[in-house]
Design a protein around this motif. Sequence first.
Motif, PDB file in Angstrom:
ATOM      1  N   ALA A 254       0.934  -1.304   0.316  1.00  0.00           N
ATOM      2  CA  ALA A 254       0.045   0.040   0.137  1.00  0.00           C
ATOM      3  C   ALA A 254       0.945   1.281   0.024  1.00  0.00           C
ATOM      4  O   ALA A 254       0.564   2.134  -0.684  1.00  0.00           O
ATOM      5  CB  ALA A 254      -1.048   0.009   1.174  1.00  0.00           C
ATOM      6  N   VAL A 255       1.929   1.044   0.656  1.00  0.00           N
ATOM      7  CA  VAL A 255       2.826   2.623   0.869  1.00  0.00           C
ATOM      8  C   VAL A 255       3.591   2.656  -0.489  1.00  0.00           C
ATOM      9  O   VAL A 255       3.479   3.911  -0.917  1.00  0.00           O
ATOM     10  CB  VAL A 255       3.831   2.231   1.844  1.00  0.00           C
ATOM     11  CG1 VAL A 255       5.071   3.479   2.117  1.00  0.00           C
ATOM     12  CG2 VAL A 255       3.341   2.259   3.350  1.00  0.00           C
ATOM     13  N   GLY A 258       1.137   3.608  -3.310  1.00  0.00           N
ATOM     14  CA  GLY A 258       0.473   4.889  -3.095  1.00  0.00           C
ATOM     15  C   GLY A 258       1.585   5.869  -3.387  1.00  0.00           C
ATOM     16  O   GLY A 258       1.511   6.675  -4.272  1.00  0.00           O
ATOM     17  N   LEU A 259       2.761   5.625  -3.307  1.00  0.00           N
ATOM     18  CA  LEU A 259       3.813   6.747  -3.690  1.00  0.00           C
ATOM     19  C   LEU A 259       4.261   6.665  -5.041  1.00  0.00           C
ATOM     20  O   LEU A 259       4.396   7.690  -5.504  1.00  0.00           O
ATOM     21  CB  LEU A 259       5.132   6.250  -2.831  1.00  0.00           C
ATOM     22  CG  LEU A 259       5.155   6.694  -1.073  1.00  0.00           C
ATOM     23  CD1 LEU A 259       6.463   5.975  -0.739  1.00  0.00           C
ATOM     24  CD2 LEU A 259       4.820   8.147  -1.000  1.00  0.00           C
ATOM     25  N   VAL A 261       1.800   6.069  -7.503  1.00  0.00           N
ATOM     26  CA  VAL A 261       0.951   6.814  -8.121  1.00  0.00           C
ATOM     27  C   VAL A 261       0.887   8.156  -8.000  1.00  0.00           C
ATOM     28  O   VAL A 261       0.696   9.208  -8.928  1.00  0.00           O
ATOM     29  CB  VAL A 261      -0.623   6.409  -7.524  1.00  0.00           C
ATOM     30  CG1 VAL A 261      -1.569   7.125  -7.914  1.00  0.00           C
ATOM     31  CG2 VAL A 261      -0.857   4.926  -7.700  1.00  0.00           C
ATOM     32  N   VAL A 262       1.268   8.914  -6.632  1.00  0.00           N
ATOM     33  CA  VAL A 262       1.283  10.192  -6.370  1.00  0.00           C
ATOM     34  C   VAL A 262       2.340  10.656  -7.144  1.00  0.00           C
ATOM     35  O   VAL A 262       2.416  11.822  -7.843  1.00  0.00           O
ATOM     36  CB  VAL A 262       1.573  10.395  -5.029  1.00  0.00           C
ATOM     37  CG1 VAL A 262       1.843  11.918  -4.686  1.00  0.00           C
ATOM     38  CG2 VAL A 262       0.245  10.029  -4.170  1.00  0.00           C
TER      39      VAL A 262
END
Length: 279
Positions: A254-255, A258-259, A261-262
């Motif tokens: 998840a971490v 998510g990074l 994608v951002v």
Amino acid sequence: MSSHPEIGSQLPEPGVPVIRNVNWGGLRTLYIKEVRRFFKVQLQTVWAPAVTTLLYLVIFTVALGGGGRTVTLGGVSIHYADFIAPGLIVMGMLQNAFANASFSLLVGKIQGTIVDYLMPPLSTGEMLAALAGGSVTRAFCVGGTVWLAMALWGVHVWPVHFWAVLWFGFLGSLFLALMGVLTSIWAEKFDHAAAITNFVVAPLSLLSGTFYSVENLSPVFRAISHANPFFYIISGFRYGFLGVADSPILLGTAVILGLDVVLGLFCYGLLRRGWKIKS
């Protein structure tokens, strides 16, 4: 008048784009160009990092007397060489993914050939995908070479969960590739890219649990390690080889996802605006 009206009927109307969706030909061409660029100097871009990483293994397991040591991870006692080998493999992958991506646009800006990236009929997403894809490819080439060298050295590096090796290797390489693209957009000279390598990428990769288990640290330093995204990459990658990890696999996924994608959206926005590229 043409005697073959069907030929003229195939031509698009003025102002109508010929490439309506994804320019797969252009995307493939730029990707191949990026791959060929580092393969032409593969002694420097693939084999040299593999030798350097293998030297880390030799120093920490032979020269410093770590050959007979064991590390406890998740309640399991693991031979020290087997413990640090996955971390060294993925560390080499991350550093080379960043090095490849941080060079592409930067050398174009310095040499004045950035127009070669801007003029072809490629969308922002296609250009970003090709640049990141070339860097991820280099990362896996380096990782495979390091893995083979360690296997020949006699280290136990046979994956327990092969999917985790590929998954975290891909997520981590993509993360550093996007960091490299962002650096090449921002940097104006090679010193800027070198500063990010020396003061950001290298410290984060070395202080992420590559050479030690985070479980053995004090609570303060353990908390600092858990704030380091490289820690989750190495922990998940190590899980693929050993079957145990310092952190939950779903949390690490998840971490890093998510990074990715951002960071991908951020790079996309900067490339679309042409910040420090078109001006």
